[in-house]
Motif scaffolding. Structure first.
Motif, mmCIF file in Angstrom:
data_model
loop_
_atom_site.group_PDB
_atom_site.id
_atom_site.type_symbol
_atom_site.label_atom_id
_atom_site.label_comp_id
_atom_site.label_asym_id
_atom_site.label_seq_id
_atom_site.Cartn_x
_atom_site.Cartn_y
_atom_site.Cartn_z
ATOM 1 N N LEU A 59 41.874 73.208 2.521
ATOM 2 C CA LEU A 59 41.225 74.443 3.119
ATOM 3 C C LEU A 59 39.660 74.302 2.883
ATOM 4 C CD1 LEU A 59 43.541 77.590 2.583
ATOM 5 C CD2 LEU A 59 43.194 76.109 4.690
ATOM 6 N N PHE A 60 39.239 73.978 1.832
ATOM 7 C CA PHE A 60 37.567 73.722 1.634
ATOM 8 C C PHE A 60 37.265 72.730 2.265
ATOM 9 C CE2 PHE A 60 33.905 72.528 -0.405
ATOM 10 C CZ PHE A 60 33.379 74.052 -0.746
ATOM 11 N N SER A 61 37.772 71.443 2.159
ATOM 12 C CA SER A 61 37.405 70.452 3.144
ATOM 13 C C SER A 61 37.459 70.622 4.294
ATOM 14 C CB SER A 61 38.294 69.269 2.719
ATOM 15 O OG SER A 61 37.904 68.025 3.249
ATOM 16 N N ILE A 62 38.207 71.375 5.077
ATOM 17 C CA ILE A 62 38.468 71.466 6.481
ATOM 18 C C ILE A 62 37.569 72.447 7.098
ATOM 19 C CG2 ILE A 62 39.783 72.608 8.427
ATOM 20 C CD1 ILE A 62 42.309 71.357 6.907
ATOM 21 N N TYR A 63 36.989 73.591 6.256
ATOM 22 C CA TYR A 63 35.892 74.643 6.736
ATOM 23 C C TYR A 63 34.991 73.838 6.539
ATOM 24 C CZ TYR A 63 40.094 78.008 6.577
ATOM 25 O OH TYR A 63 41.216 78.684 6.648
ATOM 26 N N GLN A 64 34.675 73.247 5.448
ATOM 27 C CA GLN A 64 33.151 72.342 5.430
ATOM 28 C C GLN A 64 32.669 71.651 6.526
ATOM 29 O OE1 GLN A 64 30.828 73.650 3.534
ATOM 30 N NE2 GLN A 64 30.831 71.728 1.693
ATOM 31 N N ALA A 65 34.057 70.714 6.957
ATOM 32 C CA ALA A 65 33.580 69.894 7.922
ATOM 33 C C ALA A 65 33.525 70.836 9.115
ATOM 34 C CB ALA A 65 34.786 68.876 8.182
ATOM 35 N N ASP A 66 34.284 71.827 9.536
ATOM 36 C CA ASP A 66 34.273 72.621 10.915
ATOM 37 C C ASP A 66 34.293 73.980 10.506
ATOM 38 O OD1 ASP A 66 34.236 73.476 13.280
ATOM 39 O OD2 ASP A 66 35.827 72.445 14.225
ATOM 40 N N PRO A 67 33.195 74.858 10.344
ATOM 41 C CA PRO A 67 33.182 76.057 9.859
ATOM 42 C C PRO A 67 33.830 77.015 10.999
ATOM 43 C CG PRO A 67 31.369 75.141 9.333
ATOM 44 C CD PRO A 67 31.813 74.180 9.906
ATOM 45 N N ALA A 80 23.280 73.546 3.417
ATOM 46 C CA ALA A 80 24.596 73.260 2.821
ATOM 47 C C ALA A 80 25.062 74.276 1.745
ATOM 48 C CB ALA A 80 24.208 71.804 2.135
ATOM 49 N N GLN A 81 24.038 74.849 0.929
ATOM 50 C CA GLN A 81 24.418 75.954 -0.143
ATOM 51 C C GLN A 81 25.192 77.219 0.700
ATOM 52 O OE1 GLN A 81 24.274 75.697 -3.481
ATOM 53 N NE2 GLN A 81 24.992 77.627 -3.911
ATOM 54 N N GLN A 82 24.346 77.546 1.596
ATOM 55 C CA GLN A 82 24.876 78.638 2.250
ATOM 56 C C GLN A 82 26.347 78.397 2.941
ATOM 57 O OE1 GLN A 82 22.448 81.144 4.415
ATOM 58 N NE2 GLN A 82 24.050 81.735 5.747
ATOM 59 N N ARG A 83 26.555 77.306 3.494
ATOM 60 C CA ARG A 83 27.832 76.893 4.241
ATOM 61 C C ARG A 83 28.788 76.833 3.025
ATOM 62 N NH1 ARG A 83 29.384 71.958 8.452
ATOM 63 N NH2 ARG A 83 27.686 73.206 9.421
ATOM 64 N N ALA A 84 28.769 76.275 2.138
ATOM 65 C CA ALA A 84 29.722 76.242 1.013
ATOM 66 C C ALA A 84 30.074 77.449 0.221
ATOM 67 C CB ALA A 84 29.205 75.070 -0.183
ATOM 68 N N ARG A 85 29.049 78.238 0.091
ATOM 69 C CA ARG A 85 29.333 79.550 -0.482
ATOM 70 C C ARG A 85 30.087 80.444 0.335
ATOM 71 N NH1 ARG A 85 30.208 80.463 -5.168
ATOM 72 N NH2 ARG A 85 28.271 78.940 -5.656
ATOM 73 N N THR A 86 29.810 80.208 1.835
ATOM 74 C CA THR A 86 30.463 81.165 2.625
ATOM 75 C C THR A 86 32.147 80.671 2.757
ATOM 76 O OG1 THR A 86 28.583 81.372 4.175
ATOM 77 C CG2 THR A 86 30.732 81.746 5.075
ATOM 78 N N VAL A 87 32.229 79.326 2.616
ATOM 79 C CA VAL A 87 33.760 78.943 2.652
ATOM 80 C C VAL A 87 34.343 79.384 1.289
ATOM 81 C CG1 VAL A 87 35.208 76.850 2.455
ATOM 82 C CG2 VAL A 87 32.980 76.697 4.202
#
Length: 390
Positions: free
Chosen positions: A332-340, A356-363
């Protein structure tokens, strides 16, 4: 308990260090009662009913969940607080909120999410619980979070790495992160919640473990803390030795074990308070931890914990299921990171507009907020594979 009946070293609501966003007092409730009520009405609290303790949500209707665990911790905490003249409402608030940041799939979900977030600050479920009540709950027009008092927030943040404590201190000087930098203790009410948490999960993991068939009463004869209560119950009620009485025997042994642990904490803590004589809450914070087991009970509790780790948490059936749960979270983490955009619109927008930091934390926030069954369904929707559930 009336404010006047509290011990001098208890947290008195009229002396709270307040909220990050000042609010006028409520006419009929103390500050800690308001905190408790806000926690109970939060979305994150409702989600706990479908989040795992040891057994995943689909594995049985009667196993503990994060919600029932939190209720049991609160009950134990209030009982002990009453005897020690501590603030029951604050204890209840912290106990009910302490697992709000837990991921789906218990510690397996937490561990793999921390692995996924290694390049982005990691993931700590205690810090996530604070993040939930400070930022992620959306219930008020004036601010993010539910604006709890300092004392409740302090209790929620049970553990914190130095790096994260420094970040908290930078954002909130003198706030809940400072004690980790200074090596100080939280309030007695927060200390009590930590111990009530341990007492509760040891007892209910025995209950769930035997109910599941993964551990047996025969195996538990090797655990002195449990077996002496089993032996006493069986001696007093011989009919419980028969197969038809095993369920009642287990319940009676656990009830007696819980009671003795509660009385042990009360006695040991009273002795520690008498020895150190803290004048107030600030004095408590500069002392060693004062809410404690006696040395003998602590040693016996450690034996029980090692037994549960070896025979239940590392049971092949549990490991097999949690391995699949880890795979669900990782993918799930990998999928959402690739396509939020696979996340709901609000989370997708937050991930896409930041670095990138905000994207990862949002995921991570989105996944951490999932229930077991929602995470399993999302994984199946996105991959076409069903790894968990029926």
């Amino acid at each position: 308990m009336l404010d006047s009946a509290l011990a001098p070293h208890a947290c008195h609501p009229g002396r709270s260090r307040g909220r990050r966003h000042p609010e006028p007092p409520a006419p009929t409730r103390t500050e800690y009662q308001r905190d408790r009520d806000r926690i109970v009405h939060s979305t994150a609290f409702r989600r706990l009913v479908y989040k795992t303790q040891v057994f995943l949500n689909h594995e049985g209707d009667l196993f503990r969940t994060r919600l029932t665990h939190s209720l049991e911790v609160a009950q134990l905490g209030r009982s002990i607080a009453r005897s020690l003249r501590l603030n029951e409402d604050l204890v209840e608030a912290v106990c009910l909120a302490h697992d709000l940041g837990h991921t789906p799939f218990g510690h397996a979900g937490q561990d793999v999410l921390n692995e996924c977030m290694q390049d982005f600050g990691g993931f700590e479920h205690n810090l996530q619980s604070l993040r939930v009540v400070d930022r992620l709950e959306e219930r008020y027009p004036q601010y993010d979070g539910i604006n709890l008092t300092f004392e409740t927030r302090e209790g929620i943040l049970k553990h914190c790495s130095r790096r994260n404590a420094e970040l908290l201190e930078a954002r909130e000087p003198g706030g809940v992160g400072r004690r980790f930098l200074l090596g100080r203790q939280p309030s007695l009410e927060a200390q009590l919640c930590n111990l009530a948490d341990e007492i509760a999960y040891n007892a209910h993991d025995i209950d769930d473990g035997v109910r599941s068939g993964l551990i047996t009463l025969a195996q538990l004869r090797d655990v002195p803390l449990f077996d002496r209560y089993r032996a006493r119950a069986e001696a007093e009620y011989p009919h419980l030795a028969a197969p038809a009485g095993q369920r009642r025997l287990l319940a009676e042994a656990i009830r007696r074990m819980l009671s003795d642990q509660v009385y042990d904490v009360i006695d040991a803590t009273r002795a520690a308070l008498a020895a150190h004589a803290p004048a107030d809450v600030d004095a408590v914070r500069g002392m060693p931890a004062l809410v404690e087991f006696s040395p003998d009970m602590r040693a016996q509790s450690q034996v029980l914990k090692r037994f549960l780790f070896r025979e239940l948490y590392r049971h092949p059936q549990v490991v097999q299921t949690t391995d699949r749960a880890r795979q669900v979270v990782r993918e799930l983490f990998s999928i959402y990171q690739a396509d939020p955009r696979e996340m709901p619109p609000a989370q997708a927008a937050s991930a896409l507009e930041g670095d990138a930091q905000q994207r990862a934390r949002t995921v991570a926030d989105f996944i951490a907020g999932m229930t077991d069954r929602f995470a399993a369904r999302e994984h199946e929707r996105l991959t076409g594979r069903r790894l968990l559930g029926r």
